[in-house]
Design an enzyme around this catalytic site. Structure first.
Site, PDB file in Angstrom:
ATOM      1  N   PHE A  84     -10.060  10.525   0.171  1.00 46.02           N
ATOM      2  CA  PHE A  84     -10.151   9.564  -0.763  1.00 46.02           C
ATOM      3  C   PHE A  84     -10.504   7.830  -0.089  1.00 46.02           C
ATOM      4  CE2 PHE A  84      -9.154   7.150  -4.758  1.00 46.02           C
ATOM      5  CZ  PHE A  84     -10.241   7.896  -5.627  1.00 46.02           C
ATOM      6  N   TYR A  85      -9.386   7.275   0.979  1.00 46.61           N
ATOM      7  CA  TYR A  85      -9.601   6.678   0.730  1.00 46.61           C
ATOM      8  C   TYR A  85     -10.682   6.206   1.486  1.00 46.61           C
ATOM      9  CZ  TYR A  85      -9.148   2.823   4.900  1.00 46.61           C
ATOM     10  OH  TYR A  85      -9.199   1.916   5.745  1.00 46.61           O
ATOM     11  N   ALA A  86     -11.347   7.566   2.105  1.00 42.97           N
ATOM     12  CA  ALA A  86     -12.922   6.800   3.037  1.00 42.97           C
ATOM     13  C   ALA A  86     -13.274   6.620   1.623  1.00 42.97           C
ATOM     14  CB  ALA A  86     -12.603   8.080   3.622  1.00 42.97           C
ATOM     15  N   THR A  88     -13.211   5.443  -1.023  1.00 41.43           N
ATOM     16  CA  THR A  88     -13.386   4.438  -1.577  1.00 41.43           C
ATOM     17  C   THR A  88     -13.851   3.006  -1.232  1.00 41.43           C
ATOM     18  OG1 THR A  88     -11.170   4.020  -0.860  1.00 41.43           O
ATOM     19  CG2 THR A  88     -10.973   4.655  -3.041  1.00 41.43           C
ATOM     20  N   LYS A  89     -13.728   3.394   0.419  1.00 43.16           N
ATOM     21  CA  LYS A  89     -14.701   2.453   1.237  1.00 43.16           C
ATOM     22  C   LYS A  89     -15.962   2.725   1.176  1.00 43.16           C
ATOM     23  CE  LYS A  89     -12.566  -0.516   3.562  1.00 43.16           C
ATOM     24  NZ  LYS A  89     -12.208  -1.852   2.615  1.00 43.16           N
TER      25      LYS A  89
END
Length: 268
Positions: A84-86, A88-89
């Site tokens: 999910f981090y990726a 958002t980026k």
């Protein structure tokens, strides 16, 4: 943000803040939405309304996700993030493009590849491994140390960020909507990799830490963790051609610099 830009009237904005980290995004995705999506919207809006000349912001190599073709290059698809981090980026890159298109706000996104060095994050491998090795505690070695990472020293990252910020993004006159390059646009928008162009095996990275510390690590060998990718490798030739960026710090030297800083800062 509006008050800061209204008072100081910056010509350029460099946005490096984020909720970072792959593993924490499995536990608290809402923190990533608040910091990486809502807050980035605030940055874009402030830059738009205060006529900022150029916004440069940090993206991440994690956006390459399920890609396996090495080295990673900017024209490749990044539509399959593994955390999910990726995601958002990747959203940041898309949001920036929309503002570049709608409001002609020049934006440059930089996909960082495993930044390390003095003052590094405590949750990153170098900090964690150094701390635990000095304490005689085991270090978690995921994928049995067979990861490769394009470790990029902080001084090289800073050099690339400043150079990119000073070179204001412009529309690509050769951009073709029939065969669109996702890293450029007919808007003042662009994406660059910023890495060391030299992937290093995690086991070799740990050996460099041991050499710098003069102490062997106790290794707890573990399987590949959910959300991790086995390898990263940056093709940074586009950034080199655009602004003359060329990383200059060998990883053993960078690790030694970190260990010297850590020992001095924590007096160990």
């Amino acid at each position: 943000m509006n008050e800061a830009l209204r008072e100081h009237r910056p010509e350029r904005v460099i946005h490096l803040a984020a909720q970072a980290g792959v593993r924490y995004s499995l536990e608290n995705p809402h923190a990533y939405v608040e910091s990486n999506v809502v807050a980035f919207t605030n940055i874009l809006e402030a830059c738009r309304h205060h006529k900022v000349e150029h916004l440069t912001y940090a993206s991440t190599s994690s956006v390459y996700g399920a890609n396996t073709r090495m080295p990673f290059s900017e024209p490749e698809s990044v539509n399959h993030p593994l955390q999910f981090y990726a995601a958002t980026k990747k959203a940041n890159e898309l949001m920036a493009h929309s503002y570049s298109h709608l409001f002609r706000l020049p934006t440059t996104g930089l996909r960082f590849f495993t930044v390390y060095g003095p003052w590094g994050r405590p949750d990153m491998a170098l900090f964690l491994f150094t701390k635990r090795t000095l304490a005689g505690e085991p270090i978690p070695v995921f994928n049995h140390g067979n990861h490769t990472r394009d470790f990029t020293y902080v001084d090289d990252i800073v050099e690339g960020v400043i150079r990119a910020s000073d070179d204001i993004a412009a529309p690509n006159p050769e951009w073709n909507s029939d065969t669109p390059d996702p890293a450029t646009s007919n808007a003042p928008y662009r994406i660059f990799n910023i890495g060391n162009n030299n992937p290093v095996k995690l086991s070799a990275y740990i050996e460099a830490i041991e050499d710098a510390l003069g102490k062997q690590a106790i290794k707890e060998l573990l399987p590949l963790q959910l959300g991790d990718v086995p390898d990263t490798y940056a093709d940074s030739t586009k950034l080199e051609h655009a602004v003359g960026y060329k990383p200059a710090t060998p990883f053993k030297e960078g690790v030694a610099n970190f260990v010297a800083w850590y020992r001095d800062y924590y007096d160990v």
